[in-house]
Design a protein around this motif. Structure first.
Motif, PDB file in Angstrom:
ATOM      1  N   VAL A 142     -20.590  28.622  44.214  1.00 54.14           N
ATOM      2  CA  VAL A 142     -20.261  29.342  42.996  1.00 54.14           C
ATOM      3  C   VAL A 142     -21.175  30.551  42.814  1.00 54.14           C
ATOM      4  O   VAL A 142     -20.844  31.498  42.093  1.00 54.14           O
ATOM      5  N   LEU A 143     -22.299  30.544  43.517  1.00 54.36           N
ATOM      6  CA  LEU A 143     -23.255  31.652  43.454  1.00 54.36           C
ATOM      7  C   LEU A 143     -23.010  32.697  44.540  1.00 54.36           C
ATOM      8  O   LEU A 143     -23.830  33.602  44.715  1.00 54.36           O
ATOM      9  N   ASP A 144     -21.900  32.595  45.267  1.00 55.43           N
ATOM     10  CA  ASP A 144     -21.633  33.534  46.359  1.00 55.43           C
ATOM     11  C   ASP A 144     -21.668  34.999  45.930  1.00 55.43           C
ATOM     12  O   ASP A 144     -22.173  35.847  46.686  1.00 55.43           O
ATOM     13  N   PRO A 145     -21.132  35.365  44.752  1.00 57.31           N
ATOM     14  CA  PRO A 145     -21.245  36.772  44.352  1.00 57.31           C
ATOM     15  C   PRO A 145     -22.698  37.237  44.268  1.00 57.31           C
ATOM     16  O   PRO A 145     -23.019  38.368  44.661  1.00 57.31           O
ATOM     17  N   ALA A 146     -23.581  36.372  43.798  1.00 53.25           N
ATOM     18  CA  ALA A 146     -24.999  36.714  43.737  1.00 53.25           C
ATOM     19  C   ALA A 146     -25.634  36.700  45.124  1.00 53.25           C
ATOM     20  O   ALA A 146     -26.519  37.511  45.425  1.00 53.25           O
ATOM     21  N   LEU A 147     -25.171  35.792  45.980  1.00 56.28           N
ATOM     22  CA  LEU A 147     -25.661  35.753  47.354  1.00 56.28           C
ATOM     23  C   LEU A 147     -25.362  37.064  48.075  1.00 56.28           C
ATOM     24  O   LEU A 147     -26.218  37.610  48.784  1.00 56.28           O
ATOM     25  N   ARG A 148     -24.168  37.596  47.869  1.00 55.05           N
ATOM     26  CA  ARG A 148     -23.803  38.863  48.495  1.00 55.05           C
ATOM     27  C   ARG A 148     -24.653  40.020  47.966  1.00 55.05           C
ATOM     28  O   ARG A 148     -24.820  41.045  48.642  1.00 55.05           O
ATOM     29  N   ALA A 149     -25.202  39.829  46.766  1.00 54.71           N
ATOM     30  CA  ALA A 149     -26.098  40.850  46.194  1.00 54.71           C
ATOM     31  C   ALA A 149     -27.545  40.636  46.621  1.00 54.71           C
ATOM     32  O   ALA A 149     -28.436  41.376  46.197  1.00 54.71           O
ATOM     33  N   GLY A 150     -27.790  39.607  47.462  1.00 50.96           N
ATOM     34  CA  GLY A 150     -29.128  39.378  47.994  1.00 50.96           C
ATOM     35  C   GLY A 150     -29.898  38.256  47.355  1.00 50.96           C
ATOM     36  O   GLY A 150     -31.053  38.001  47.719  1.00 50.96           O
ATOM     37  N   ALA A 151     -29.300  37.532  46.394  1.00 47.21           N
ATOM     38  CA  ALA A 151     -30.001  36.429  45.738  1.00 47.21           C
ATOM     39  C   ALA A 151     -30.068  35.206  46.643  1.00 47.21           C
ATOM     40  O   ALA A 151     -29.312  35.075  47.616  1.00 47.21           O
ATOM     41  N   LEU A 152     -30.956  34.295  46.304  1.00 47.80           N
ATOM     42  CA  LEU A 152     -31.132  33.046  47.034  1.00 47.80           C
ATOM     43  C   LEU A 152     -30.567  31.926  46.156  1.00 47.80           C
ATOM     44  O   LEU A 152     -31.128  31.611  45.104  1.00 47.80           O
ATOM     45  N   PRO A 153     -29.437  31.298  46.545  1.00 44.19           N
ATOM     46  CA  PRO A 153     -28.709  30.385  45.659  1.00 44.19           C
ATOM     47  C   PRO A 153     -29.184  28.932  45.743  1.00 44.19           C
ATOM     48  O   PRO A 153     -29.360  28.372  46.825  1.00 44.19           O
ATOM     49  N   LEU A 154     -29.345  28.319  44.579  1.00 49.65           N
ATOM     50  CA  LEU A 154     -29.735  26.918  44.485  1.00 49.65           C
ATOM     51  C   LEU A 154     -28.893  26.228  43.420  1.00 49.65           C
ATOM     52  O   LEU A 154     -28.638  26.803  42.352  1.00 49.65           O
ATOM     53  N   ALA A 155     -28.466  25.005  43.682  1.00 52.26           N
ATOM     54  CA  ALA A 155     -27.813  24.160  42.678  1.00 52.26           C
ATOM     55  C   ALA A 155     -28.743  22.981  42.421  1.00 52.26           C
ATOM     56  O   ALA A 155     -28.961  22.160  43.312  1.00 52.26           O
ATOM     57  N   LEU A 156     -29.293  22.920  41.212  1.00 54.45           N
ATOM     58  CA  LEU A 156     -30.270  21.877  40.851  1.00 54.45           C
ATOM     59  C   LEU A 156     -29.788  21.201  39.579  1.00 54.45           C
ATOM     60  O   LEU A 156     -30.053  21.671  38.468  1.00 54.45           O
ATOM     61  N   ALA A 215     -27.947  23.495  48.423  1.00 49.25           N
ATOM     62  CA  ALA A 215     -28.452  24.831  48.738  1.00 49.25           C
ATOM     63  C   ALA A 215     -28.257  25.078  50.224  1.00 49.25           C
ATOM     64  O   ALA A 215     -28.047  24.130  51.000  1.00 49.25           O
ATOM     65  N   PRO A 216     -28.306  26.332  50.655  1.00 50.13           N
ATOM     66  CA  PRO A 216     -28.295  26.600  52.092  1.00 50.13           C
ATOM     67  C   PRO A 216     -29.463  25.875  52.767  1.00 50.13           C
ATOM     68  O   PRO A 216     -30.529  25.681  52.167  1.00 50.13           O
ATOM     69  N   GLU A 217     -29.259  25.496  54.003  1.00 46.07           N
ATOM     70  CA  GLU A 217     -30.269  24.704  54.711  1.00 46.07           C
ATOM     71  C   GLU A 217     -31.629  25.375  54.704  1.00 46.07           C
ATOM     72  O   GLU A 217     -32.658  24.704  54.553  1.00 46.07           O
ATOM     73  N   GLU A 218     -31.657  26.710  54.824  1.00 52.24           N
ATOM     74  CA  GLU A 218     -32.939  27.393  54.882  1.00 52.24           C
ATOM     75  C   GLU A 218     -33.676  27.385  53.543  1.00 52.24           C
ATOM     76  O   GLU A 218     -34.870  27.687  53.490  1.00 52.24           O
ATOM     77  N   LEU A 219     -32.977  27.019  52.466  1.00 57.74           N
ATOM     78  CA  LEU A 219     -33.622  26.952  51.146  1.00 57.74           C
ATOM     79  C   LEU A 219     -33.838  25.513  50.674  1.00 57.74           C
ATOM     80  O   LEU A 219     -34.302  25.285  49.563  1.00 57.74           O
ATOM     81  N   ARG A 220     -33.505  24.579  51.534  1.00 59.71           N
ATOM     82  CA  ARG A 220     -33.581  23.173  51.123  1.00 59.71           C
ATOM     83  C   ARG A 220     -34.993  22.775  50.703  1.00 59.71           C
ATOM     84  O   ARG A 220     -35.177  22.135  49.655  1.00 59.71           O
ATOM     85  N   LEU A 221     -35.992  23.126  51.480  1.00 59.79           N
ATOM     86  CA  LEU A 221     -37.358  22.729  51.142  1.00 59.79           C
ATOM     87  C   LEU A 221     -37.808  23.357  49.831  1.00 59.79           C
ATOM     88  O   LEU A 221     -38.470  22.707  49.016  1.00 59.79           O
ATOM     89  N   ALA A 222     -37.454  24.619  49.615  1.00 59.38           N
ATOM     90  CA  ALA A 222     -37.833  25.274  48.361  1.00 59.38           C
ATOM     91  C   ALA A 222     -37.154  24.606  47.175  1.00 59.38           C
ATOM     92  O   ALA A 222     -37.787  24.385  46.127  1.00 59.38           O
ATOM     93  N   ALA A 223     -35.869  24.261  47.321  1.00 52.74           N
ATOM     94  CA  ALA A 223     -35.139  23.604  46.240  1.00 52.74           C
ATOM     95  C   ALA A 223     -35.754  22.251  45.916  1.00 52.74           C
ATOM     96  O   ALA A 223     -35.972  21.905  44.741  1.00 52.74           O
ATOM     97  N   GLU A 224     -36.029  21.476  46.948  1.00 52.23           N
ATOM     98  CA  GLU A 224     -36.604  20.147  46.724  1.00 52.23           C
ATOM     99  C   GLU A 224     -37.999  20.248  46.126  1.00 52.23           C
ATOM    100  O   GLU A 224     -38.384  19.435  45.274  1.00 52.23           O
ATOM    101  N   ALA A 225     -38.761  21.251  46.536  1.00 52.56           N
ATOM    102  CA  ALA A 225     -40.099  21.412  46.001  1.00 52.56           C
ATOM    103  C   ALA A 225     -40.062  21.733  44.513  1.00 52.56           C
ATOM    104  O   ALA A 225     -40.863  21.210  43.728  1.00 52.56           O
ATOM    105  N   LEU A 226     -39.125  22.582  44.104  1.00 56.18           N
ATOM    106  CA  LEU A 226     -38.999  22.901  42.687  1.00 56.18           C
ATOM    107  C   LEU A 226     -38.655  21.659  41.874  1.00 56.18           C
ATOM    108  O   LEU A 226     -39.199  21.441  40.775  1.00 56.18           O
ATOM    109  N   VAL A 227     -37.755  20.834  42.393  1.00 58.67           N
ATOM    110  CA  VAL A 227     -37.390  19.612  41.694  1.00 58.67           C
ATOM    111  C   VAL A 227     -38.601  18.700  41.544  1.00 58.67           C
ATOM    112  O   VAL A 227     -38.869  18.146  40.468  1.00 58.67           O
ATOM    113  N   ILE A 228     -39.352  18.533  42.604  1.00 63.82           N
ATOM    114  CA  ILE A 228     -40.534  17.679  42.561  1.00 63.82           C
ATOM    115  C   ILE A 228     -41.550  18.210  41.561  1.00 63.82           C
ATOM    116  O   ILE A 228     -42.181  17.454  40.815  1.00 63.82           O
ATOM    117  N   GLU A 229     -41.699  19.528  41.514  1.00 62.71           N
ATOM    118  CA  GLU A 229     -42.641  20.116  40.561  1.00 62.71           C
ATOM    119  C   GLU A 229     -42.219  19.861  39.115  1.00 62.71           C
ATOM    120  O   GLU A 229     -43.057  19.790  38.212  1.00 62.71           O
TER     121      GLU A 229
END
Length: 321
Positions: free
Chosen positions: A116-130, A155-169
């Motif tokens: 659902v964040l694809d429009p923002a992804l195309r604008a260069g954003a890094l998409p996460l669903a939390l 989230a995209p695989e390359e952002l998985r660790l960042a997404a999980e880290a935010l949740v843990i925090e």
């Protein structure tokens, strides 16, 4: 207690400036939790008086801004608007140039994944669903409830660790949900949590009608034990007249509900049928008793036309045995 292994420091996100678009019950609580972890809320948007009060209570001194301005000030933006509003919001922000390359954009919708964040992804954003699997009140207690709360993470695989880290925090427990499984995941949560509130509210009303002075005190221990048993044992925890095949008792319930709460009949019958099916499948309801029971439910269901509604009360929990 959070038992998830803590990520390696190199995988943890840097301290981020945080913005919230949509100061409903969820956004301010998540931003407050991130603040406790060392991140810095810098902007929040809210339209209604209630949302502004929530923002002031949970994020004091954080300025209110328009959504596009929030994105200008924050490195991590939480999009915490209703599900149906999310696609349009993302498209609008992307089309107006509000999204910045490298910006973390996280939504909290249970229904949607990262696409659902694809429009923002195309604008260069890094998409996460939390998505926090928690009910929120809009008060400071929500921040405490995040401790040990599961989050549905996509989230995209390359952002998985960042997404999980935010949740843990935030004190949560990350649970990875595949993109194509998000609607089913969300339906499961709604079935359990949202409908539970309806069931309990109707049960409270019926107990008051029956003359019980403190229905909450009566239901609290019973429902607490039923929930604990269900989480521990699943269908083996089924009790009550449906699971026992007490067709006469179920028929009496339907008569009373039709008299005192006709809007609850359809829900009672539907839940009783579902309970009977599960009890049969798991050998709790004897087949020789099921025929009469299902006949009562068929008759009760056929006479509920016009009562409408899908809300119900779970008659199977009326017996503490």
């Amino acid at each position: 207690m959070n038992t998830t292994p803590q990520p390696d420091p190199k995988d943890r996100p840097a301290r981020l400036t945080v913005g919230v678009v949509g100061a409903g019950r969820v956004g301010p609580a998540l931003a407050a939790a991130l603040q406790l972890a060392g991140h810095r809320p810098v902007a929040v948007s809210g339209v209604s008086d209630a949302s502004r009060r929530r923002a002031a209570a949970l994020l004091p001194d954080v300025p209110l801004m328009a959504p596009a301005e929030v994105l200008q000030h924050a490195e991590l933006v939480l999009l915490t608007v209703p599900d149906d509003a999310l696609p349009g919001l993302v498209t609008g922000l992307a089309e107006t140039g509000a999204v910045r390359p490298g910006q973390l954009l996280a939504h909290t919708s249970g229904r949607y994944g990262a696409k659902v964040l694809d429009p923002a992804l195309r604008a260069g954003a890094l998409p996460l669903a939390l998505h926090p699997a928690m009910t929120f009140t809009g008060s400071p207690v929500d921040v405490q409830r995040l401790a040990g709360c599961s989050f549905g993470v996509t989230a995209p695989e390359e952002l998985r660790l960042a997404a999980e880290a935010l949740v843990i925090e935030m004190g949560g427990e990350p649970e990875w949900i595949a993109e194509d499984k998000r609607p089913l995941y969300h339906a499961a949560l709604a079935l359990g949590a949202n409908h539970l509130v309806t069931l309990v509210a109707q049960s409270l009303e019926l107990l008051r009608t029956a003359g019980v002075e403190a229905p909450d005190r009566m239901l609290g221990p019973l429902l607490g034990a039923a929930l604990d048993n269900a989480l521990r044992s699943g269908d083996a925890a089924l009790t009550g007249p449906v699971a026992r095949g007490d067709a006469g008792t179920v028929a009496a319930h339907i008569v009373e509900l039709r008299t005192h709460a006709p809007q609850a009949v359809a829900g009672y019958v539907a839940m009783a049928r579902a309970t009977a099916d599960r009890a049969l499948d798991h050998g709790l309801l004897k087949p020789e008793l099921a025929e009469d029971l299902l006949g009562v439910l068929a008759d009760g269901g056929s006479r509920t036309g016009g009562t409408g509604g899908t809300e119900g009360t779970d008659g199977t929990e009326g017996d503490a045995r």
